[in-house]
Design an enzyme around this catalytic site. Structure first.
Site, PDB file in Angstrom:
ATOM      1  N   GLU A  48     -49.282 138.240  14.115  1.00  0.00           N
ATOM      2  CA  GLU A  48     -50.085 137.765  15.303  1.00  0.00           C
ATOM      3  C   GLU A  48     -51.567 137.820  14.991  1.00  0.00           C
ATOM      4  OE1 GLU A  48     -51.252 138.690  19.815  1.00  0.00           O
ATOM      5  OE2 GLU A  48     -49.141 139.001  19.274  1.00  0.00           O
ATOM      6  N   ARG A  52     -59.808 136.571  18.789  1.00  0.00           N
ATOM      7  CA  ARG A  52     -61.017 137.317  19.320  1.00  0.00           C
ATOM      8  C   ARG A  52     -62.045 137.453  18.631  1.00  0.00           C
ATOM      9  NH1 ARG A  52     -57.308 142.939  20.689  1.00  0.00           N
ATOM     10  NH2 ARG A  52     -55.770 141.987  21.977  1.00  0.00           N
ATOM     11  N   LYS A 136     -44.035 138.809  26.512  1.00  0.00           N
ATOM     12  CA  LYS A 136     -44.896 139.991  26.170  1.00  0.00           C
ATOM     13  C   LYS A 136     -45.133 140.887  27.370  1.00  0.00           C
ATOM     14  CE  LYS A 136     -49.280 141.102  24.141  1.00  0.00           C
ATOM     15  NZ  LYS A 136     -50.336 140.372  23.200  1.00  0.00           N
TER      16      LYS A 136
END
Length: 215
Positions: A48, A52, A136
Protein backbone atom coordinates in the site's frame (compact mmCIF):
# COMPACT_ATOMS: atom_id res chain seq x y z
CA UNK A 1 -0.21 -12.02 -10.61
CA UNK A 2 -3.32 -13.91 -9.42
CA UNK A 3 -6.60 -13.45 -11.33
CA UNK A 4 -10.10 -13.49 -9.88
CA UNK A 5 -13.58 -13.25 -11.37
CA UNK A 6 -15.14 -10.51 -9.25
CA UNK A 7 -13.99 -7.52 -7.20
CA UNK A 8 -15.06 -9.31 -4.02
CA UNK A 9 -13.05 -12.41 -4.92
CA UNK A 10 -10.11 -10.23 -5.88
CA UNK A 11 -9.87 -8.39 -2.58
CA UNK A 12 -10.28 -11.63 -0.66
CA UNK A 13 -7.56 -13.22 -2.76
CA UNK A 14 -5.18 -10.33 -2.21
CA UNK A 15 -5.75 -10.47 1.55
CA UNK A 16 -4.92 -14.18 1.56
CA UNK A 17 -1.53 -13.73 -0.10
CA UNK A 18 0.28 -12.65 3.07
CA UNK A 19 -0.61 -11.90 6.69
CA UNK A 20 0.57 -8.29 6.46
CA UNK A 21 0.06 -5.45 4.01
CA UNK A 22 2.94 -2.96 4.33
CA UNK A 23 1.77 0.66 4.48
CA UNK A 24 4.33 2.85 2.75
CA UNK A 25 4.66 6.62 2.54
CA UNK A 26 7.36 7.54 0.05
CA UNK A 27 8.05 10.53 -2.20
CA UNK A 28 10.73 9.22 -4.56
CA UNK A 29 9.85 6.83 -7.39
CA UNK A 30 13.23 5.08 -7.50
CA UNK A 31 13.07 4.61 -3.74
CA UNK A 32 9.54 3.24 -4.04
CA UNK A 33 10.64 0.68 -6.62
CA UNK A 34 13.59 -0.53 -4.52
CA UNK A 35 11.38 -0.70 -1.44
CA UNK A 36 8.67 -2.67 -3.24
CA UNK A 37 11.24 -5.13 -4.58
CA UNK A 38 12.51 -5.78 -1.06
CA UNK A 39 8.99 -6.31 0.28
CA UNK A 40 7.97 -8.65 -2.54
CA UNK A 41 11.20 -10.65 -2.18
CA UNK A 42 10.44 -11.08 1.52
CA UNK A 43 6.96 -12.47 0.83
CA UNK A 44 4.76 -9.37 1.14
CA UNK A 45 3.41 -8.85 -2.39
CA UNK A 46 0.60 -6.40 -1.60
CA UNK A 47 2.13 -2.98 -1.01
CA UNK A 48 0.00 0.00 0.00
CA UNK A 49 1.47 3.32 -1.13
CA UNK A 50 -0.35 6.14 0.61
CA UNK A 51 -1.45 9.27 -1.25
CA UNK A 52 0.18 11.47 1.38
CA UNK A 53 2.93 12.97 -0.74
CA UNK A 54 2.92 15.00 -3.94
CA UNK A 55 4.83 12.19 -5.67
CA UNK A 56 2.65 9.32 -4.50
CA UNK A 57 0.95 8.72 -7.85
CA UNK A 58 4.33 8.72 -9.62
CA UNK A 59 5.56 6.19 -7.07
CA UNK A 60 2.54 3.97 -7.70
CA UNK A 61 3.09 4.22 -11.45
CA UNK A 62 6.78 3.32 -11.12
CA UNK A 63 6.15 0.30 -8.89
CA UNK A 64 3.31 -0.95 -11.09
CA UNK A 65 5.58 -0.69 -14.12
CA UNK A 66 8.90 -1.92 -12.70
CA UNK A 67 7.86 -4.47 -10.05
CA UNK A 68 5.43 -6.78 -11.86
CA UNK A 69 5.11 -9.17 -8.92
CA UNK A 70 3.87 -6.38 -6.66
CA UNK A 71 0.17 -5.72 -6.18
CA UNK A 72 0.10 -1.99 -5.63
CA UNK A 73 -2.64 -0.57 -3.44
CA UNK A 74 -3.36 3.15 -3.38
CA UNK A 75 -3.85 4.12 0.24
CA UNK A 76 -5.33 7.20 1.90
CA UNK A 77 -7.85 7.54 -0.92
CA UNK A 78 -10.25 10.16 0.43
CA UNK A 79 -11.76 11.83 -2.65
CA UNK A 80 -13.65 10.27 -5.57
CA UNK A 81 -11.33 11.91 -8.12
CA UNK A 82 -8.40 10.00 -6.59
CA UNK A 83 -10.02 6.73 -7.67
CA UNK A 84 -9.47 7.56 -11.34
CA UNK A 85 -6.00 8.95 -10.64
CA UNK A 86 -4.92 5.80 -8.79
CA UNK A 87 -6.43 3.57 -11.47
CA UNK A 88 -4.61 5.44 -14.24
CA UNK A 89 -1.35 5.16 -12.27
CA UNK A 90 -1.65 1.37 -12.22
CA UNK A 91 -2.96 0.64 -8.75
CA UNK A 92 -4.76 -2.68 -8.33
CA UNK A 93 -6.52 -1.92 -5.05
CA UNK A 94 -8.01 1.13 -3.33
CA UNK A 95 -7.78 1.67 0.43
CA UNK A 96 -9.35 4.46 2.48
CA UNK A 97 -8.63 5.70 6.04
CA UNK A 98 -12.34 6.37 6.53
CA UNK A 99 -15.34 6.30 4.23
CA UNK A 100 -17.96 8.98 3.70
CA UNK A 101 -21.26 8.00 2.03
CA UNK A 102 -20.21 9.78 -1.18
CA UNK A 103 -16.85 8.02 -1.16
CA UNK A 104 -18.41 4.64 -0.42
CA UNK A 105 -20.75 4.94 -3.39
CA UNK A 106 -17.86 5.95 -5.66
CA UNK A 107 -15.84 2.95 -4.50
CA UNK A 108 -18.78 0.63 -5.11
CA UNK A 109 -18.93 1.84 -8.73
CA UNK A 110 -15.16 1.79 -9.29
CA UNK A 111 -13.55 -0.74 -11.60
CA UNK A 112 -10.91 -1.59 -9.00
CA UNK A 113 -11.60 -3.60 -5.83
CA UNK A 114 -11.56 -1.53 -2.66
CA UNK A 115 -11.01 -1.98 1.05
CA UNK A 116 -12.87 0.92 2.65
CA UNK A 117 -12.16 1.73 6.28
CA UNK A 118 -14.49 1.77 9.24
CA UNK A 119 -14.08 2.43 12.96
CA UNK A 120 -17.61 1.62 14.21
CA UNK A 121 -20.23 -1.08 13.83
CA UNK A 122 -22.60 1.36 12.10
CA UNK A 123 -19.95 2.20 9.52
CA UNK A 124 -19.24 -1.50 8.96
CA UNK A 125 -22.95 -2.23 8.42
CA UNK A 126 -23.31 0.67 5.99
CA UNK A 127 -20.37 -0.60 3.93
CA UNK A 128 -21.67 -4.16 4.06
CA UNK A 129 -24.96 -2.96 2.56
CA UNK A 130 -22.96 -1.62 -0.40
CA UNK A 131 -21.33 -5.03 -0.93
CA UNK A 132 -18.05 -4.58 0.97
CA UNK A 133 -17.35 -7.52 3.28
CA UNK A 134 -13.59 -6.99 3.78
CA UNK A 135 -12.96 -3.71 5.56
CA UNK A 136 -9.97 -1.85 6.91
CA UNK A 137 -10.36 -1.27 10.66
CA UNK A 138 -8.63 2.05 11.30
CA UNK A 139 -7.18 3.34 13.53
CA UNK A 140 -7.23 -0.09 15.14
CA UNK A 141 -5.12 0.70 18.17
CA UNK A 142 -7.17 3.76 19.10
CA UNK A 143 -10.57 2.28 18.20
CA UNK A 144 -10.78 -0.75 20.45
CA UNK A 145 -8.05 -3.03 19.05
CA UNK A 146 -8.67 -6.78 19.38
CA UNK A 147 -11.44 -6.29 21.95
CA UNK A 148 -13.53 -4.46 19.35
CA UNK A 149 -12.88 -7.12 16.72
CA UNK A 150 -13.89 -9.92 19.07
CA UNK A 151 -17.03 -8.03 20.10
CA UNK A 152 -18.28 -7.58 16.54
CA UNK A 153 -17.52 -11.10 15.33
CA UNK A 154 -20.88 -12.44 16.53
CA UNK A 155 -23.26 -9.68 15.35
CA UNK A 156 -21.60 -9.22 11.94
CA UNK A 157 -19.89 -12.55 11.21
CA UNK A 158 -19.94 -11.98 7.45
CA UNK A 159 -17.51 -9.06 7.70
CA UNK A 160 -13.76 -9.56 7.84
CA UNK A 161 -11.22 -6.92 8.69
CA UNK A 162 -7.70 -5.69 8.02
CA UNK A 163 -6.82 -3.81 11.22
CA UNK A 164 -4.29 -1.05 10.65
CA UNK A 165 -2.93 1.73 12.82
CA UNK A 166 -0.72 1.23 15.84
CA UNK A 167 0.27 -2.37 15.08
CA UNK A 168 3.79 -3.75 15.35
CA UNK A 169 5.54 -7.10 15.25
CA UNK A 170 4.57 -7.77 18.87
CA UNK A 171 0.86 -6.91 18.64
CA UNK A 172 0.12 -8.16 15.12
CA UNK A 173 -0.18 -11.86 16.13
CA UNK A 174 -2.98 -11.00 18.58
CA UNK A 175 -4.92 -9.35 15.76
CA UNK A 176 -4.26 -12.20 13.34
CA UNK A 177 -5.60 -14.65 15.92
CA UNK A 178 -9.05 -13.03 15.72
CA UNK A 179 -11.34 -15.18 13.56
CA UNK A 180 -12.68 -12.16 11.64
CA UNK A 181 -9.25 -10.81 10.67
CA UNK A 182 -8.08 -11.59 7.14
CA UNK A 183 -4.75 -9.78 7.39
CA UNK A 184 -3.27 -6.72 9.06
CA UNK A 185 -1.64 -3.53 7.85
CA UNK A 186 1.41 -1.81 9.27
CA UNK A 187 4.57 0.12 8.62
CA UNK A 188 6.94 -1.33 11.19
CA UNK A 189 8.81 -3.29 8.51
CA UNK A 190 9.55 -0.07 6.60
CA UNK A 191 11.15 2.16 9.27
CA UNK A 192 11.84 5.69 8.07
CA UNK A 193 15.54 5.58 8.84
CA UNK A 194 16.03 2.39 6.82
CA UNK A 195 14.08 3.77 3.87
CA UNK A 196 15.95 7.09 3.96
CA UNK A 197 19.29 5.25 4.05
CA UNK A 198 18.29 2.82 1.32
CA UNK A 199 18.92 -0.07 3.69
CA UNK A 200 16.82 -2.56 1.74
CA UNK A 201 18.51 -5.51 3.44
CA UNK A 202 17.11 -4.38 6.79
CA UNK A 203 13.69 -3.82 5.23
CA UNK A 204 13.72 -7.28 3.72
CA UNK A 205 14.72 -8.86 7.04
CA UNK A 206 11.88 -7.11 8.88
CA UNK A 207 9.46 -7.95 6.10
CA UNK A 208 10.38 -11.65 6.21
CA UNK A 209 9.55 -11.67 9.92
CA UNK A 210 6.19 -10.10 9.16
CA UNK A 211 5.49 -12.56 6.35
CA UNK A 212 5.82 -15.47 8.77
CA UNK A 213 3.25 -14.17 11.24
CA UNK A 214 0.27 -16.41 11.79
CA UNK A 215 1.91 -19.39 10.09
Amino acid sequence: MPRFDTKRETIAGYAALAPVIPVVTVDDADQAVALARALVAAGLPVVEITLRTSSALRCIEAVARDVPDAIVAAGTVIRPKQIEQATDAGAKLLVTPGTSPKMAEALAEASLPAMPACATVSEALFLLELGFDLLKFFPAGASGSTAWLKSVSAPIPEVRFCPTGGLDLKSAPDYLACPNVACVGGSWMVPKDAVSAGDWGRVETLAREAAQLGR
